[in-house]
Write a protein that holds these residues in place. Structure first.
Motif, PDB file in Angstrom:
ATOM      1  N   TYR A  75       0.811  -1.224   0.000  1.00 11.53           N
ATOM      2  CA  TYR A  75       0.000   0.000   0.000  1.00 11.53           C
ATOM      3  C   TYR A  75       0.839   1.266   0.000  1.00 11.53           C
ATOM      4  O   TYR A  75       0.351   2.339  -0.312  1.00 11.53           O
ATOM      5  CB  TYR A  75      -0.940   0.014   1.219  1.00 11.53           C
ATOM      6  CG  TYR A  75      -2.033  -1.016   1.106  1.00 11.53           C
ATOM      7  CD1 TYR A  75      -3.239  -0.717   0.484  1.00 11.53           C
ATOM      8  CD2 TYR A  75      -1.855  -2.290   1.593  1.00 11.53           C
ATOM      9  CE1 TYR A  75      -4.234  -1.659   0.372  1.00 11.53           C
ATOM     10  CE2 TYR A  75      -2.852  -3.245   1.482  1.00 11.53           C
ATOM     11  CZ  TYR A  75      -4.039  -2.922   0.873  1.00 11.53           C
ATOM     12  OH  TYR A  75      -5.020  -3.863   0.739  1.00 11.53           O
ATOM     13  N   HIS A  95      -3.789   5.096  11.332  1.00 15.63           N
ATOM     14  CA  HIS A  95      -4.992   4.914  10.504  1.00 15.63           C
ATOM     15  C   HIS A  95      -6.243   5.254  11.295  1.00 15.63           C
ATOM     16  O   HIS A  95      -7.126   5.966  10.816  1.00 15.63           O
ATOM     17  CB  HIS A  95      -5.079   3.481   9.976  1.00 15.63           C
ATOM     18  CG  HIS A  95      -6.405   3.196   9.349  1.00 15.63           C
ATOM     19  ND1 HIS A  95      -7.406   2.533  10.023  1.00 15.63           N
ATOM     20  CD2 HIS A  95      -6.931   3.566   8.157  1.00 15.63           C
ATOM     21  CE1 HIS A  95      -8.476   2.484   9.250  1.00 15.63           C
ATOM     22  NE2 HIS A  95      -8.211   3.097   8.107  1.00 15.63           N
ATOM     23  N   ARG A  99      -8.864   8.039  10.261  1.00 13.52           N
ATOM     24  CA  ARG A  99     -10.227   7.617   9.928  1.00 13.52           C
ATOM     25  C   ARG A  99     -11.234   8.398  10.769  1.00 13.52           C
ATOM     26  O   ARG A  99     -12.283   8.815  10.273  1.00 13.52           O
ATOM     27  CB  ARG A  99     -10.360   6.107  10.143  1.00 13.52           C
ATOM     28  CG  ARG A  99     -11.695   5.564   9.751  1.00 13.52           C
ATOM     29  CD  ARG A  99     -11.605   4.446   8.752  1.00 13.52           C
ATOM     30  NE  ARG A  99     -12.933   4.022   8.370  1.00 13.52           N
ATOM     31  CZ  ARG A  99     -13.220   3.250   7.334  1.00 13.52           C
ATOM     32  NH1 ARG A  99     -12.283   2.825   6.557  1.00 13.52           N
ATOM     33  NH2 ARG A  99     -14.454   2.918   7.044  1.00 13.52           N
ATOM     34  N   CYS A 420     -13.934   0.079   2.926  1.00 12.73           N
ATOM     35  CA  CYS A 420     -14.012   1.321   2.145  1.00 12.73           C
ATOM     36  C   CYS A 420     -14.831   2.387   2.867  1.00 12.73           C
ATOM     37  O   CYS A 420     -15.989   2.154   3.213  1.00 12.73           O
ATOM     38  CB  CYS A 420     -14.668   1.014   0.809  1.00 12.73           C
ATOM     39  SG  CYS A 420     -14.941   2.463  -0.186  1.00 12.73           S
TER      40      CYS A 420
HETATM   41  C1  HEM Z   1     -17.954   1.073  -6.152  1.00 10.60           C
HETATM   42  C2  HEM Z   1     -17.173   1.898  -5.505  1.00 10.60           C
HETATM   43  C3  HEM Z   1     -16.010   1.501  -4.614  1.00 10.60           C
HETATM   44  C4  HEM Z   1     -15.410   0.292  -4.401  1.00 10.60           C
HETATM   45  C5  HEM Z   1     -15.761  -1.053  -5.024  1.00 10.60           C
HETATM   46  C6  HEM Z   1     -14.355   0.498  -3.431  1.00 10.60           C
HETATM   47  C7  HEM Z   1     -13.526  -0.499  -2.934  1.00 10.60           C
HETATM   48  C8  HEM Z   1     -12.654  -0.342  -1.870  1.00 10.60           C
HETATM   49  C9  HEM Z   1     -11.914  -1.413  -1.227  1.00 10.60           C
HETATM   50  C10 HEM Z   1     -11.926  -2.878  -1.653  1.00 10.60           C
HETATM   51  C11 HEM Z   1     -11.208  -0.876  -0.212  1.00 10.60           C
HETATM   52  C12 HEM Z   1     -10.348  -1.648   0.787  1.00 10.60           C
HETATM   53  C13 HEM Z   1      -8.917  -1.716   0.330  1.00 10.60           C
HETATM   54  C14 HEM Z   1      -8.098  -2.665   1.165  1.00 10.60           C
HETATM   55  O1  HEM Z   1      -8.499  -3.175   2.211  1.00 10.60           O
HETATM   56  O2  HEM Z   1      -7.022  -2.912   0.702  1.00 10.60           O
HETATM   57  C15 HEM Z   1     -11.464   0.553  -0.213  1.00 10.60           C
HETATM   58  C16 HEM Z   1     -10.920   1.449   0.678  1.00 10.60           C
HETATM   59  C17 HEM Z   1     -11.086   2.793   0.573  1.00 10.60           C
HETATM   60  N1  HEM Z   1     -11.934   3.472  -0.286  1.00 10.60           N
HETATM   61 FE1  HEM Z   1     -13.184   2.640  -1.603  1.00 10.60          FE
HETATM   62  N2  HEM Z   1     -14.345   1.823  -3.085  1.00 10.60           N
HETATM   63  C18 HEM Z   1     -15.333   2.472  -3.777  1.00 10.60           C
HETATM   64  C19 HEM Z   1     -15.670   3.808  -3.696  1.00 10.60           C
HETATM   65  C20 HEM Z   1     -14.990   4.724  -2.949  1.00 10.60           C
HETATM   66  C21 HEM Z   1     -15.311   6.134  -2.888  1.00 10.60           C
HETATM   67  C22 HEM Z   1     -16.474   6.794  -3.617  1.00 10.60           C
HETATM   68  C23 HEM Z   1     -14.394   6.708  -2.050  1.00 10.60           C
HETATM   69  C24 HEM Z   1     -14.242   8.134  -1.634  1.00 10.60           C
HETATM   70  C25 HEM Z   1     -15.141   9.049  -1.777  1.00 10.60           C
HETATM   71  C26 HEM Z   1     -13.508   5.656  -1.577  1.00 10.60           C
HETATM   72  C27 HEM Z   1     -12.442   5.844  -0.714  1.00 10.60           C
HETATM   73  C28 HEM Z   1     -11.777   4.815  -0.080  1.00 10.60           C
HETATM   74  C29 HEM Z   1     -10.791   5.028   0.976  1.00 10.60           C
HETATM   75  C30 HEM Z   1     -10.326   6.379   1.505  1.00 10.60           C
HETATM   76  C31 HEM Z   1     -10.366   3.769   1.403  1.00 10.60           C
HETATM   77  C32 HEM Z   1      -9.377   3.424   2.510  1.00 10.60           C
HETATM   78  C33 HEM Z   1     -10.159   3.208   3.795  1.00 10.60           C
HETATM   79  C34 HEM Z   1      -9.295   2.856   4.973  1.00 10.60           C
HETATM   80  O3  HEM Z   1      -8.246   2.213   4.829  1.00 10.60           O
HETATM   81  O4  HEM Z   1      -9.709   3.229   6.082  1.00 10.60           O
HETATM   82  N3  HEM Z   1     -13.905   4.471  -2.144  1.00 10.60           N
HETATM   83  N4  HEM Z   1     -12.359   0.836  -1.227  1.00 10.60           N
END
Ligand code: HEM
Length: 493
Positions: A75, A95, A99, A420
């Motif tokens: 990452y 984190h 968060r 997410c």
């Molecule tokens: C269909 C839409 C989306 C999908 C399928 C998706 C998928 C994911 C996945 C799988 C992760 C986890 C990554 C991991 O554990 O390695 C993640 C984390 C994250 N996503 Fe999304 N995402 C989507 C939309 C969004 C949107 C719209 C935003 C922001 C406005 C966003 C912001 C983030 C952020 C900031 C993280 C990190 C969270 C953390 O580690 O606390 N995502 N997303």
């Protein structure tokens, strides 16, 4: 490695087990992670290849809330030049702090009160783009719908993050900005598999890339973002003073201004930029996949159309009303299951005390372990013997308990403390746009022919299979990207 390593008993390709070459780097270069990993698990079982796990039972161990496993160095490649962002930060304590600082900005109330308006406004621009194309081609447009969706997704995030559209739907991407974002993400994924290269690449970016010189390729990306930040920032302040129109949301900007890194420093522009890159990307992948599955299956298309017609769906469709489209919502879940936007394994590092995997293998502290949404979503024990098929009904014909169980095994948005944060926004965006699109236009896939517009002779599906009837060409790297998605569009009304 082969004989005495604690993981020597876990099967996998010889080169990778001896540590002579990186299987994951090869996947990053060949962009075929999803189907190659699935092939491996089919061959070797639930635990294969340097601790990739496919058993749904392991989800609660690897992505647990209590004493969470740390993200791996992979990452680190997704972080910005100035420091880690929420997605890339490895340390659990920083984190949790980040968060906490950011979560209010992504709340359900914020989403309903502000982001929905931004998405509706971007949707209006998107529909205008499609209408213009249809009018210009005398009632039936042949266009790369995948690209148009990309414009919409970027414009929507521009409105949400910067308070203003990027103007891609209005002016189209004449400067080739959108494909560059894709390249950067692909490059980051490769670097994530070779993290020792990162310090050099960062040094080289700082040293050789003039981020203000649009003549260089990466410089163009950086500087065009920078210009937008400068000009839009000024415009936004002016607009915020002038009116509080709900289409001019500046809550993300405020949130990023208030958000702090673990050391107390404020978020840099690079960190805000990362949010722009990442957040728009996954919605567009979901929207394309969803259209492909619905329109590509006559029975499902008819059912969705019937639901849309009986609900009298027109633009703008509120998220509240979109949630009442029960069959459509089942199609959305099924799309996220069969075609998760992130097929790449979500890697974690085993912490102090090690981990005993379902009684089989003991993983020592420091072992990297991961699960791929693409692979887990195809497990028969989680989703039934037809797990490889697109069948939205599976979400509607089970009782509440079974439904919850299936939802827990859906890793499209990740799970656990690193789930997410933008999930609600992502679901809202897809839900308010796709039904409008399906209700307003007759969509068909442009047939492949030597004289046609397609770049690839054959389509390629999310499972890596090349076929003539697949309307796009999928690559499977960190993200599962569909390209060359040509459709014939005509107005229904
Ligand atoms: C269909 C839409 C989306 C999908 C399928 C998706 C998928 C994911 C996945 C799988 C992760 C986890 C990554 C991991 O554990 O390695 C993640 C984390 C994250 N996503 Fe999304 N995402 C989507 C939309 C969004 C949107 C719209 C935003 C922001 C406005 C966003 C912001 C983030 C952020 C900031 C993280 C990190 C969270 C953390 O580690 O606390 N995502 N997303």
């Amino acid at each position: 490695n082969l004989l005495f390593h604690p993981l020597a008993c876990i099967p996998g390709p010889l080169g990778s087990r001896t540590g002579l070459w990186s299987w994951k780097s090869t996947r990053a270069v060949k962009r075929d992670m999803g189907w190659k990993l699935l092939e491996f698990h089919k061959k070797y079982g639930h635990e294969a290849l340097l601790c990739s796990l496919s058993s749904p039972q392991a989800i609660s161990q690897i992505y647990r809330f209590k004493h969470p496993l740390k993200k791996t160095e992979f990452y680190d490649a997704l972080r910005d030049l100035d420091g880690p962002n929420l997605l890339s930060t490895l340390d659990n304590k920083s984190h949790a702090e980040m968060r906490r600082a950011e979560s209010a900005a992504y709340s359900l109330t914020k989403m309903q009160s502000e982001f929905e308006g931004s998405v509706q406004a971007a949707c209006g621009e998107f529909l205008a783009l499609l209408d213009r194309r249809i009018a210009a081609m005398e009632g039936k447009a042949t266009l790369d719908l995948g690209e148009a969706i990309q414009f919409f997704a970027m414009d929507a995030v521009g409105r949400m993050v910067l308070g203003k559209s990027f103007g891609l739907c209005a002016g189209e991407d004449r400067r080739g900005w959108v494909p560059l974002v894709e390249r950067i993400l692909e490059m980051s994924c490769f670097l994530g598999t070779q993290p020792f290269l990162l310090p050099f690449v960062r040094w080289a970016s700082r040293r050789f890339v003039d981020r203000t010189n649009p003549a260089t390729l990466p410089g163009f990306v950086f500087s065009s973002m920078e210009n937008r930040f400068e000009s839009q920032g000024a415009d936004m302040m002016y607009e915020a003073d002038r009116c509080s129109d709900r289409f001019n949301s500046d809550s993300f900007r405020e949130m990023f201004m208030q958000a702090k890194n673990a050391d107390g420093s404020v978020f840099s522009r690079d960190q805000v930029r990362a949010a722009v890159y990442v957040s728009s990307f996954f919605e567009e992948l979901t929207m394309r996949a969803m259209i492909r599955y619905i329109v590509g299956n006559g029975r499902i298309y008819d059912k969705v159309q019937a639901e849309i017609e009986s609900a009298l769906v027109v633009f703008p469709l509120s998220y509240e009303d979109a949630c009442k489209l029960v069959y459509f919502q089942a199609c959305l879940k099924e799309t996220l299951r069969l075609h998760p936007p992130i097929p790449w394994p979500l890697p974690r590092t085993v912490g102090v005390g090690g981990l005993l995997l379902s009684g089989n293998h003991y993983l020592a502290e420091g072992t990297q372990v991961s699960m791929s949404p693409f692979v887990v979503h195809r497990q028969i024990e989680a989703f039934g013997s037809d797990a490889g098929e697109f069948r939205p009904e599976r979400w509607l014909e089970v009782d509440e308990t079974h439904l919850l169980e299936m939802e827990r095994k859906l890793l499209a948005f990740g799970t656990g403390p690193r789930v997410c944060i933008g999930k609600n926004i992502g679901l809202m965006e897809v839900s308010v746009v796709v039904p409008v699109l399906l209700g307003r236009y007759r969509i068909g896939f442009t047939p492949r022919s030597p004289a046609g517009p397609h770049r690839y002779r054959l389509g390629r599906d999310v499972d890596g299979k090349g076929r003539n009837d697949v309307p796009y060409f999928v690559t499977s790297q960190w993200a599962s990207v569909q390209r060359d998605f040509w459709c014939d569009l005509a107005s229904r009304v």
